[in-house]
Design an enzyme around this catalytic site. Sequence first.
Site, PDB file in Angstrom:
ATOM      1  N   ARG A  41      20.030 -78.321  67.644  1.00  0.00           N
ATOM      2  CA  ARG A  41      21.548 -78.512  66.691  1.00  0.00           C
ATOM      3  C   ARG A  41      22.109 -79.391  66.813  1.00  0.00           C
ATOM      4  O   ARG A  41      22.670 -80.562  67.071  1.00  0.00           O
ATOM      5  CB  ARG A  41      21.410 -77.325  66.046  1.00  0.00           C
ATOM      6  N   LYS A 203       8.522 -63.124  53.938  1.00  0.00           N
ATOM      7  CA  LYS A 203       9.591 -63.160  53.259  1.00  0.00           C
ATOM      8  C   LYS A 203       8.505 -64.342  52.077  1.00  0.00           C
ATOM      9  O   LYS A 203       9.049 -65.576  52.113  1.00  0.00           O
ATOM     10  CB  LYS A 203      10.846 -63.066  52.785  1.00  0.00           C
ATOM     11  N   GLY A 360      14.424 -73.099  60.975  1.00  0.00           N
ATOM     12  CA  GLY A 360      14.019 -71.683  61.292  1.00  0.00           C
ATOM     13  C   GLY A 360      13.358 -70.964  62.162  1.00  0.00           C
ATOM     14  O   GLY A 360      12.350 -71.792  64.468  1.00  0.00           O
ATOM     15  N   GLY A 383      16.306 -72.919  55.526  1.00  0.00           N
ATOM     16  CA  GLY A 383      17.075 -72.410  53.750  1.00  0.00           C
ATOM     17  C   GLY A 383      16.777 -73.895  53.304  1.00  0.00           C
ATOM     18  O   GLY A 383      16.722 -74.643  52.026  1.00  0.00           O
TER      19      GLY A 383
HETATM   20  P1  AMP Z   1      10.842 -65.556  57.667  1.00  0.00           P
HETATM   21  O1  AMP Z   1      11.715 -65.442  57.550  1.00  0.00           O
HETATM   22  O2  AMP Z   1       9.984 -64.497  56.048  1.00  0.00           O
HETATM   23  O3  AMP Z   1      10.576 -66.773  57.679  1.00  0.00           O
HETATM   24  O4  AMP Z   1       9.885 -64.778  58.331  1.00  0.00           O
HETATM   25  C1  AMP Z   1       9.320 -64.808  59.419  1.00  0.00           C
HETATM   26  C2  AMP Z   1       9.472 -63.675  60.052  1.00  0.00           C
HETATM   27  O5  AMP Z   1       7.961 -63.385  59.931  1.00  0.00           O
HETATM   28  C3  AMP Z   1       9.108 -64.036  61.270  1.00  0.00           C
HETATM   29  O6  AMP Z   1       9.713 -63.263  62.336  1.00  0.00           O
HETATM   30  C4  AMP Z   1       7.784 -63.494  62.206  1.00  0.00           C
HETATM   31  O7  AMP Z   1       7.131 -62.010  63.286  1.00  0.00           O
HETATM   32  C5  AMP Z   1       6.829 -62.680  60.399  1.00  0.00           C
HETATM   33  N1  AMP Z   1       5.500 -62.749  60.512  1.00  0.00           N
HETATM   34  C6  AMP Z   1       4.913 -63.368  60.605  1.00  0.00           C
HETATM   35  N2  AMP Z   1       3.899 -62.879  59.734  1.00  0.00           N
HETATM   36  C7  AMP Z   1       3.530 -62.363  59.595  1.00  0.00           C
HETATM   37  C8  AMP Z   1       2.608 -60.513  59.228  1.00  0.00           C
HETATM   38  N3  AMP Z   1       1.686 -60.409  58.558  1.00  0.00           N
HETATM   39  N4  AMP Z   1       3.259 -59.226  59.285  1.00  0.00           N
HETATM   40  C9  AMP Z   1       4.412 -58.469  59.086  1.00  0.00           C
HETATM   41  N5  AMP Z   1       5.748 -59.973  59.835  1.00  0.00           N
HETATM   42  C10 AMP Z   1       5.317 -61.057  60.055  1.00  0.00           C
END
Ligand code: AMP
Length: 404
Positions: A41, A203, A360, A383
């Site tokens: 960044r 998420k 991210g 985001g």
């Molecule tokens: P997000 O903030 O929604 O983009 O999620 C990112 C996070 O998703 C990372 O910290 C990953 O460790 C987690 N993640 C990816 N795959 C999985 C999974 N199968 N089960 C739980 N967490 C996950």
Amino acid sequence: MSYWGQKTFLEDLNFRGQRSLTRVDFNVPLDAQQQVSDNHRVMQALPTIRHIVEQGGRAVLMSHLGRPGGEQVSELSLRPAAEELSQLLGTPVTLAPDCVGAEVEAQVQALQDGEVVLLENLRYHKAETKNDPEFCRQLAKLGDVYVNDAFGTAHRAHASTAGVVKFLPNAALGYLIRKELDFLGGLLENPEQPYVAILGGAKISDKLKVIENLMKRVQALVIGGGMANTFLAAQGFTLGDSLVDAESLDPVAELLEQARNRGVQLYLPTDGVLAQVLKADAETKTVALPDGVPEGWKLLDIGPQTLAAYKSVVQNAKTVFWNGPLGVFEILPFAAGTVGVAQALAQATATGAVTVVGGGDSAAAMQQSGLAEQISHISTGGGASLEFLEGRELPGVTVIPDRN
Ligand code: AMP
């Protein structure tokens, strides 16, 4: 049409002898020694800062870092970012003790042409995220002109990204925001087909709208990470102890239906890596997913068969957008899917595809794999890039006046 349209651009402004209050995105990751662990960044902000300085302007930079929630949290000081910037620019960068107030005003008043000061973390003040008018007015006292180049916060109407323009209407967009809008705008407007979007992360609720909007444009949608579990659950698979968002089951079933109706190919994992605990030394096993995930086990990465299928989809694409890891990539036994997809993107770029990575975790995975230079564009906004691809306006862009 470009997504910055007629918006005033920094090359339209005269910086000589002017204090340029410039919103940058220095919300960078720090390591245990409080050093910047990924300077992407800061690097991406350099063209704008250099332009201001080379044109004889006085650069008054401002950013947030983390979520201090209105408190002066010393671990979230921007000092490491100031040091990183100083090294990259090869000139001194002063860190102000705060972002508003008499002392800071005096410091900024004393700036000479070509000098750079970085204000301390904006979010030490709750007024920043509240877009408080008095705080906006105080910030505006620190500049003669305003430049927004913080794409990562352009989706937020905060004091430094939007409200300040009311008090400092001589305002423009910087190079980074324009570059981001060009790449991400290209994904909305006539992307070369086959266009493939890969979405992962934990998420799913955050990503339902973007999936819906992507579906209008992509030929294939590739799903991995924790959010794939909810898709699998909506199809009746047993998921054991895996992360499943029960509240998103209905919307996901609707998305599956939409994909069928639109003829969009939707790829879901066919095998996966399981463990009982989220640990680097955990016992793991790879299973075919139609067999389901046993009680007590969690699905934590896509398996080798799935990775091979996802790689071949990426290889045949002319445009690829990727947001979110395919597994828990922070822990080695569950990183193979994410690293494999990162490699596939680099290969696709080498053979002429346009590849764009949302910010991210996927951007971090690109850096970790050492492949960042081999991607067409790594967005500085996670985001912000998703909201833009949802088709939403970015307040930090909208607020900038059109050219005269
Ligand atoms: P997000 O903030 O929604 O983009 O999620 C990112 C996070 O998703 C990372 O910290 C990953 O460790 C987690 N993640 C990816 N795959 C999985 C999974 N199968 N089960 C739980 N967490 C996950």
